[in-house]
Design a protein around this motif. Structure first.
Motif, mmCIF file in Angstrom:
data_model
loop_
_atom_site.group_PDB
_atom_site.id
_atom_site.type_symbol
_atom_site.label_atom_id
_atom_site.label_comp_id
_atom_site.label_asym_id
_atom_site.label_seq_id
_atom_site.Cartn_x
_atom_site.Cartn_y
_atom_site.Cartn_z
ATOM 1 N N THR A 1 0.821 -1.221 0.000
ATOM 2 C CA THR A 1 0.000 0.000 0.000
ATOM 3 C C THR A 1 0.850 1.264 0.000
ATOM 4 O OG1 THR A 1 -0.255 -0.125 2.408
ATOM 5 C CG2 THR A 1 -2.022 -1.050 1.071
ATOM 6 N N GLU A 2 1.972 1.264 0.706
ATOM 7 C CA GLU A 2 2.832 2.446 0.720
ATOM 8 C C GLU A 2 3.477 2.693 -0.641
ATOM 9 O OE1 GLU A 2 3.460 4.888 3.088
ATOM 10 O OE2 GLU A 2 1.680 3.961 3.952
ATOM 11 N N ALA A 3 3.894 1.645 -1.319
ATOM 12 C CA ALA A 3 4.469 1.811 -2.658
ATOM 13 C C ALA A 3 3.402 2.294 -3.640
ATOM 14 C CB ALA A 3 5.082 0.497 -3.141
ATOM 15 N N SER A 4 2.201 1.763 -3.536
ATOM 16 C CA SER A 4 1.104 2.207 -4.408
ATOM 17 C C SER A 4 0.743 3.659 -4.137
ATOM 18 C CB SER A 4 -0.132 1.327 -4.196
ATOM 19 O OG SER A 4 0.138 0.009 -4.547
ATOM 20 N N ARG A 5 0.722 4.046 -2.850
ATOM 21 C CA ARG A 5 0.420 5.429 -2.487
ATOM 22 C C ARG A 5 1.494 6.376 -3.029
ATOM 23 N NH1 ARG A 5 2.434 8.744 0.731
ATOM 24 N NH2 ARG A 5 3.654 7.207 1.849
ATOM 25 N N PHE A 6 2.748 5.981 -2.913
ATOM 26 C CA PHE A 6 3.843 6.795 -3.436
ATOM 27 C C PHE A 6 3.672 7.019 -4.936
ATOM 28 C CE2 PHE A 6 7.927 7.328 -5.480
ATOM 29 C CZ PHE A 6 8.511 8.332 -4.716
ATOM 30 N N ASN A 7 3.374 5.946 -5.668
ATOM 31 C CA ASN A 7 3.201 6.063 -7.123
ATOM 32 C C ASN A 7 2.022 6.957 -7.480
ATOM 33 O OD1 ASN A 7 5.388 4.428 -7.559
ATOM 34 N ND2 ASN A 7 4.197 2.611 -8.004
ATOM 35 N N ARG A 8 0.930 6.850 -6.721
ATOM 36 C CA ARG A 8 -0.244 7.689 -6.978
ATOM 37 C C ARG A 8 0.078 9.165 -6.722
ATOM 38 N NH1 ARG A 8 -3.262 4.787 -4.308
ATOM 39 N NH2 ARG A 8 -3.092 5.823 -2.312
ATOM 40 N N GLU A 9 0.770 9.459 -5.608
ATOM 41 C CA GLU A 9 1.155 10.840 -5.307
ATOM 42 C C GLU A 9 2.114 11.391 -6.357
ATOM 43 O OE1 GLU A 9 2.745 11.326 -1.415
ATOM 44 O OE2 GLU A 9 0.892 10.706 -0.430
ATOM 45 N N LEU A 10 3.051 10.566 -6.785
ATOM 46 C CA LEU A 10 4.009 10.982 -7.806
ATOM 47 C C LEU A 10 3.301 11.320 -9.108
ATOM 48 C CD1 LEU A 10 7.012 11.341 -8.539
ATOM 49 C CD2 LEU A 10 7.015 8.942 -9.231
ATOM 50 N N LEU A 11 2.342 10.496 -9.501
ATOM 51 C CA LEU A 11 1.574 10.748 -10.713
ATOM 52 C C LEU A 11 0.801 12.062 -10.606
ATOM 53 C CD1 LEU A 11 0.955 9.405 -13.445
ATOM 54 C CD2 LEU A 11 -1.075 8.418 -12.390
ATOM 55 N N GLU A 12 0.217 12.336 -9.450
ATOM 56 C CA GLU A 12 -0.517 13.586 -9.239
ATOM 57 C C GLU A 12 0.405 14.796 -9.295
ATOM 58 O OE1 GLU A 12 -2.583 13.135 -5.557
ATOM 59 O OE2 GLU A 12 -4.024 11.718 -6.390
ATOM 60 N N LEU A 13 1.640 14.644 -8.827
ATOM 61 C CA LEU A 13 2.590 15.752 -8.859
ATOM 62 C C LEU A 13 3.088 16.037 -10.270
ATOM 63 C CD1 LEU A 13 4.761 15.003 -5.717
ATOM 64 C CD2 LEU A 13 3.171 16.893 -6.021
ATOM 65 N N ILE A 14 3.329 14.995 -11.032
ATOM 66 C CA ILE A 14 3.887 15.168 -12.365
ATOM 67 C C ILE A 14 2.826 15.573 -13.378
ATOM 68 C CG2 ILE A 14 5.056 13.964 -14.262
ATOM 69 C CD1 ILE A 14 6.573 12.376 -12.130
ATOM 70 N N TYR A 15 1.608 15.070 -13.225
ATOM 71 C CA TYR A 15 0.513 15.374 -14.152
ATOM 72 C C TYR A 15 -0.679 15.991 -13.413
ATOM 73 C CZ TYR A 15 3.019 12.289 -17.326
ATOM 74 O OH TYR A 15 3.972 11.707 -18.110
ATOM 75 N N PRO A 16 -0.524 17.149 -12.794
ATOM 76 C CA PRO A 16 -1.643 17.717 -12.015
ATOM 77 C C PRO A 16 -2.834 18.118 -12.884
ATOM 78 C CG PRO A 16 0.106 19.318 -12.219
ATOM 79 C CD PRO A 16 0.620 18.028 -12.800
ATOM 80 N N GLU A 17 -2.577 18.492 -14.126
ATOM 81 C CA GLU A 17 -3.657 18.972 -14.989
ATOM 82 C C GLU A 17 -4.543 17.849 -15.513
ATOM 83 O OE1 GLU A 17 -0.170 17.917 -17.427
ATOM 84 O OE2 GLU A 17 -0.383 19.295 -15.739
ATOM 85 N N SER A 18 -4.040 16.632 -15.527
ATOM 86 C CA SER A 18 -4.825 15.532 -16.086
ATOM 87 C C SER A 18 -5.465 14.657 -15.019
ATOM 88 C CB SER A 18 -3.951 14.663 -16.989
ATOM 89 O OG SER A 18 -2.928 14.070 -16.229
ATOM 90 N N MET A 19 -5.287 15.008 -13.747
ATOM 91 C CA MET A 19 -5.859 14.204 -12.680
ATOM 92 C C MET A 19 -7.275 14.681 -12.377
ATOM 93 S SD MET A 19 -3.441 12.142 -12.248
ATOM 94 C CE MET A 19 -4.123 11.209 -10.934
ATOM 95 N N PRO A 20 -8.207 13.749 -12.237
ATOM 96 C CA PRO A 20 -9.570 14.137 -11.870
ATOM 97 C C PRO A 20 -9.591 14.669 -10.443
ATOM 98 C CG PRO A 20 -9.346 11.766 -11.835
ATOM 99 C CD PRO A 20 -8.071 12.324 -12.396
ATOM 100 N N ALA A 21 -10.587 15.463 -10.137
ATOM 101 C CA ALA A 21 -10.710 16.014 -8.798
ATOM 102 C C ALA A 21 -10.938 14.884 -7.803
ATOM 103 C CB ALA A 21 -11.865 16.994 -8.741
ATOM 104 N N ARG A 22 -10.391 15.047 -6.628
ATOM 105 C CA ARG A 22 -10.572 14.027 -5.594
ATOM 106 C C ARG A 22 -11.970 14.139 -5.016
ATOM 107 N NH1 ARG A 22 -5.620 13.251 -1.714
ATOM 108 N NH2 ARG A 22 -4.327 12.120 -3.157
ATOM 109 N N ALA A 23 -12.510 13.012 -4.653
ATOM 110 C CA ALA A 23 -13.870 12.977 -4.115
ATOM 111 C C ALA A 23 -13.963 13.725 -2.797
ATOM 112 C CB ALA A 23 -14.326 11.536 -3.936
ATOM 113 N N ASP A 24 -12.910 13.689 -1.971
ATOM 114 C CA ASP A 24 -12.989 14.357 -0.684
ATOM 115 C C ASP A 24 -12.883 15.873 -0.801
ATOM 116 O OD1 ASP A 24 -10.349 14.277 -1.470
ATOM 117 O OD2 ASP A 24 -9.551 13.898 0.531
ATOM 118 N N SER A 25 -12.466 16.382 -1.969
ATOM 119 C CA SER A 25 -12.371 17.824 -2.143
ATOM 120 C C SER A 25 -13.596 18.408 -2.828
ATOM 121 C CB SER A 25 -11.125 18.182 -2.942
ATOM 122 O OG SER A 25 -11.234 17.698 -4.262
#
Length: 109
Positions: free
Chosen positions: A78-102
């Motif tokens: 789970t920590e490796a998956s979370r890291f990859n997800r955060e990294l993807l959001e940092l590198i491609y912020p414009e193509s990420m859908p809005a988070r449900a909690d926001s």
């Protein structure tokens, strides 16, 4: 990943073209399968591989109880998956859908 790393990666990605962003992501992402496999055969090994040395050593010392070992496998994955997800959001912020909690949705009565 701490806040300074996030800022540094995000700022660097803004100045890159698409090919450079892909390369940055591929170089920095964690290999989730490898980390999980290491954790299966070496209790705490996945955490140590990711840089969580104290957590990895603690899991290694308590692995004879089995439950910490199983937790270590789950946590490493789970920590490796979370890291990859955060990294993807940092590198491609414009193509990420809005988070449900926001999202705030007004519901009419």
């Amino acid at each position: 990943m701490d806040e300074t790393d996030r800022t540094r990666i995000s700022d660097a990605a803004l100045s890159m073209d698409q090919g450079e962003r892909i390369l940055l992501y591929e170089v920095m992402k964690k290999k989730v399968g490898l980390i999980t496999l290491i954790s299966i055969f070496i209790p705490g090994g996945g955490q140590i591989y990711q840089g969580s040395y104290l957590k990895g050593i603690l899991i290694l010392l308590l692995a004879w109880l089995i439950l910490p070992w199983l937790y270590g496998i789950y946590d490493a994955h789970t920590e490796a998956s979370r890291f990859n997800r955060e990294l993807l959001e940092l590198i491609y912020p414009e193509s990420m859908p809005a988070r449900a909690d926001s999202l705030r949705v007004a519901v009419g009565e």
